[in-house]
Design a protein around this motif. Structure first.
Motif, short mmCIF file in Angstrom:
data_model
loop_
_atom_site.label_atom_id
_atom_site.label_comp_id
_atom_site.label_asym_id
_atom_site.label_seq_id
_atom_site.Cartn_x
_atom_site.Cartn_y
_atom_site.Cartn_z
N ARG A 1 -44.13 6.65 -72.86
CA ARG A 1 -44.02 8.09 -72.63
C ARG A 1 -45.09 8.56 -71.65
N GLN A 2 -44.90 9.78 -71.11
CA GLN A 2 -45.88 10.41 -70.24
C GLN A 2 -46.84 11.26 -71.08
N ALA A 3 -48.05 11.47 -70.55
CA ALA A 3 -49.05 12.28 -71.24
C ALA A 3 -49.59 13.34 -70.29
N LEU A 4 -49.91 14.50 -70.85
CA LEU A 4 -50.50 15.62 -70.10
C LEU A 4 -51.80 16.03 -70.75
N VAL A 5 -52.85 16.15 -69.93
CA VAL A 5 -54.14 16.66 -70.40
C VAL A 5 -54.44 17.93 -69.62
#
Length: 780
Positions: free
Chosen positions: A282-286
């Motif tokens: 999956r992709q992650a956003l910070v």
């Protein structure tokens, strides 16, 4: 929609459904949402042979323009007889066709639902929210192919003999020899290998010695390396890592507050959740409040994953924004770190959001679409059924209340990483320890005790920092003869004097301008007073960070000084250089505004002096005490983060204030409990709901007249209180006169529903603007 666009598109006629009744199943028409301040999709004709589906990004005509837009979801079917066949034919003839499909991935159903949710909650037009998701029009077009050069097959076989008429220079022979390996490479790489200029390669292509071929575009973002070793975690850290990894593995919606003291390693802990998300494909956003100032964060990410993440913030070039948007949509960018607008990027496989420094007011957008990125991030995670982590050393009262009610989980990190101790905090009473005047400069702003502490720290070879959350040299300039104050002609604000971009190790900048920090208006300081005509009578009143730097230069001439403020940092590179200079010891006395409190790690910084700790405590903001505590706690957390103990000195004229006492004692929880009880008694957020209605006009009488009429319609049912209309504290902003209503409701009432009923049927004159801010954070 203005009548002049009636032939361009037809608005939906079914209210909530947003689709023309009776024509929902027509195969040659679709609803299209335009990235304009429109409340609903518009109908367009689908040309023969064009297959479009919900989510497709298309190019459509609107008046004389062509706009990118999104094919929106069909609504539920309306009754068959709601529109006659004749009416349908007339409408059909008036519709304009979609021009073409854009060469970009379609907008996902999740993002379309998110756009609708944000628009409904914030009461902003759907098209205005969509515009944030389609913020890079260039990314919607097919990327240009990557071109390389190589030897044609005939040249590889016959060499120079293939064409005896060609003039073979030494430069061409070198390039030819390099190209004999048959590998296609970029013209620049081949020119570099041959030791020639690019013009030589271009000339060889032109006469047929080399041929151009299309090659696969290089990856714009490298894949994070999950095989690199993670840091060792102990105690609270190890427990938090385990629980965050488990929440990602569960793949369900959850909210976890990572509540750790400054320097406790929160970043390293939540990066393990990012690693688990990446391992799951999956992709992650910070989300960070100040991405342009986060060089140290990026370095920590590189140490953990071996590569840099994709970045999203306002300092990117158009080409960088295009490549990043496209890479996110295509799934190439696996981790994005960005400012609040990164929440609206077109992730296809988002599986985790982290909101770092979740308490920061920078996450609140206050124009066009008024939203809080932290709250909307929770919504996006809920819609997508994946976890979200909120991290802070000083969580917002809203988040703490959700933890207390059991809606959010909480992971606590009680100790600093590596055995470092929290700094001691001292309150310096300015009523007793008064700053003295300095010969040649006049009024001093640093008390004798703080001066002595700085001198001692510098003498020991350590670093000190002075903090004042006020940009420029002086917040006010007035005439000593008549008292006239220099103010902005477009805003209800005094002009701030700036005398130089910075007092840095390279030297001082030139004496400079008066500036409005609200609209950007600039002017030179006049030689004569505009009111009384007296010359050389203007005086700078009060200190800004530049004035503190001037005093520091006089008191500590041998110190290696620098100012760290948004005026002196012109982008991520400047910020990174400044931070590196502090880390390398090139700077030992740092003077800064709130940008110095954004999670920076300075190992040799042992003293923090706050020039005016009372600055944010007043002004009518319901969150004034909370914000002041958070900011001062974060600033104090810059001291003593390595082996040496830290010391913090707060200059205050009110040492008995609850905020000062809480900082001195370190009893954060008792302070927030007291703040919570005060809000609860007054039914203020998070125990009540607020919404602001701001009416503005270039003509003051128009704004007042509209507000009087709106006030007559104000709802009066139980649980609702209307305050206003009244001039906003910033009554004139960018040339527009502003009036404000404040709607206060019980927690169980929807302010959106109240406002919709209140304003239903009201026609807004063209010169007036009505801005609605649900859950306002500032009251200017």
């Amino acid at each position: 929609m203005p009548d002049r666009h009636a032939r361009s598109a037809r608005p939906s006629q079914t209210g909530e459904n947003g689709v023309l009744p009776g024509l929902l199943e027509a195969p040659n028409r679709v609803a299209v949402l335009l990235p304009l301040p429109l409340d609903h999709p518009y109908d367009y004709k689908v040309p023969p042979g064009l297959d479009v589906r919900p989510g497709d990004i298309v190019l459509v005509p609107l008046g004389k323009r062509e706009l990118t837009a999104v094919v929106w979801d069909p609504a539920e079917r309306e009754p068959e007889n709601s529109t006659s066949d004749v009416e349908a034919d007339i409408v059909e003839d008036r519709l304009r066709p979609i021009l073409r499909l854009c060469a970009s991935p379609p907008m996902s159903p999740l993002l379309r639902r998110f756009v609708e949710w944000v628009a409904d909650y914030t009461m902003a037009p759907q098209g205005a929210v969509l515009r944030m998701a389609l913020s890079v029009p260039d990314a919607l077009q097919a990327p240009k192919p990557s071109l390389a050069v190589r030897l044609p097959a005939s040249r590889e076989k016959n060499g120079e003999a293939a064409d005896a008429d060609i003039k073979w220079t030494a430069a061409r022979r070198r390039v030819f020899e390099e190209a004999k390996d048959g590998v296609a490479r970029s013209p620049a790489d081949l020119a570099l290998a041959g030791g020639v200029g690019a013009s030589v390669v271009r000339g060889m292509v032109k006469i047929g010695l080399l041929e151009q071929v299309e090659v696969a575009s290089p990856r714009r973002f490298e894949t994070p390396d999950l095989d690199l070793p993670s840091p060792e975690f102990f105690g609270d850290q190890a427990d938090a890592v385990q629980r965050l990894r488990a929440s990602v593995q569960d793949g369900a919606f959850s909210v976890s507050l990572l509540d750790g003291v400054t320097g406790s390693g929160k970043t390293e802990v939540y990066l393990e959740a990012v690693a688990e998300c990446l391992a799951a494909g999956r992709q992650a956003l910070v989300l960070l409040p100040e991405i342009a100032l986060s060089g140290q964060w990026l370095e920590r990410f590189r140490r953990r994953f071996g590569v840099a993440p994709a970045q999203w913030h306002s300092d990117l070039t158009p080409a960088q924004r295009r490549d990043t948007w496209r890479s996110v949509a295509e799934g190439e960018a696996r981790v994005v770190v960005g400012a609040r607008s990164a929440l609206f990027l077109p992730y296809g496989e988002l599986g985790l959001i982290v909101v770092d420094e979740e308490h920061e007011s920078a996450f609140k957008q206050e124009d066009v679409v008024c939203y809080h990125a932290r709250d909307m991030a929770v919504v996006r995670a809920r819609l997508g059924s994946f976890p979200i982590v909120l991290a802070s050393a000083t969580p917002s009262l809203e988040t703490l209340t959700n933890v207390k009610s059991g809606r959010y989980g909480c992971l606590k990190l009680h100790k600093r990483h590596g055995g470092a101790e929290l700094p001691s905090i001292e309150l310096l009473d300015l009523r007793k320890d008064k700053p003295t005047r300095i010969e040649g400069l006049g009024q001093s702003w640093l008390a004798p005790s703080l001066r002595a502490a700085i001198a001692e720290t510098l003498a020991q070879g350590q670093q000190a920092m002075l903090f004042l959350n006020r940009r420029g040299y002086a917040p006010l300039t007035l005439c000593r003869t008549c008292g006239h104050r220099l103010r902005c002609p477009h805003c209800t604000a005094w002009l701030v004097e700036h005398r130089g971009r910075s007092f840095s190790v390279e030297g001082e900048g030139p004496a400079g301008d008066l500036q409005c920090h609200h609209c950007g208006y600039r002017a030179r300081r006049p030689e004569c007073c505009l009111e009384c005509g007296d010359s050389d009578s203007f005086a700078a009143c009060g200190p800004g960070v530049e004035r503190i730097a001037e005093e520091a230069a006089a008191l500590f001439p041998d110190a290696r000084r620098a100012v760290m403020a948004s005026d002196t940092l012109t982008g991520p590179n400047a910020a990174a250089k400044m931070i590196q200079a502090v880390q390398d010891g090139e700077i030992n006395l740092l003077i800064g505004t709130q940008v110095v409190a954004k999670g920076h790690h300075f190992p040799d910084l042992t003293l923090v002096g706050v020039v005016d700790a009372d600055l944010g405590l007043f002004g009518g903001d319901l969150r004034a005490s909370e914000r002041s505590y958070q900011l001062l706690h974060q600033v104090a957390g810059r001291a003593g983060r390595a082996g040496r103990p830290g010391r913090v000195v707060l200059q205050t004229s009110d040492p008995d204030h609850p905020v000062m006492q809480a900082l001195r004692s370190g009893d954060r929880d008792s302070f927030f409990e007291m703040e919570s009880q005060m809000r609860q008694r007054s039914y203020l957020p998070p125990f009540g709901r607020l919404a602001a209605l701001i009416i503005s006009s270039p003509v003051e009488a128009d704004a007042d007249g509209f507000c009087r009429n709106l006030a007559k319609r104000a709802p009066g049912q139980e649980g609702i209180e209307i305050l206003g209309p009244a001039p906003a504290p910033m009554a004139l902003l960018r040339g527009r006169h502003r009036r404000r209503f404040l709607l206060k409701t019980r927690r169980d009432l929807s302010p959106q529903a109240v406002i919709r009923e209140w304003t239903a049927g009201i026609r807004l004159p063209s010169r007036l603007r009505l801005q609605i801010d649900i859950d306002p954070y500032s009251f200017f």
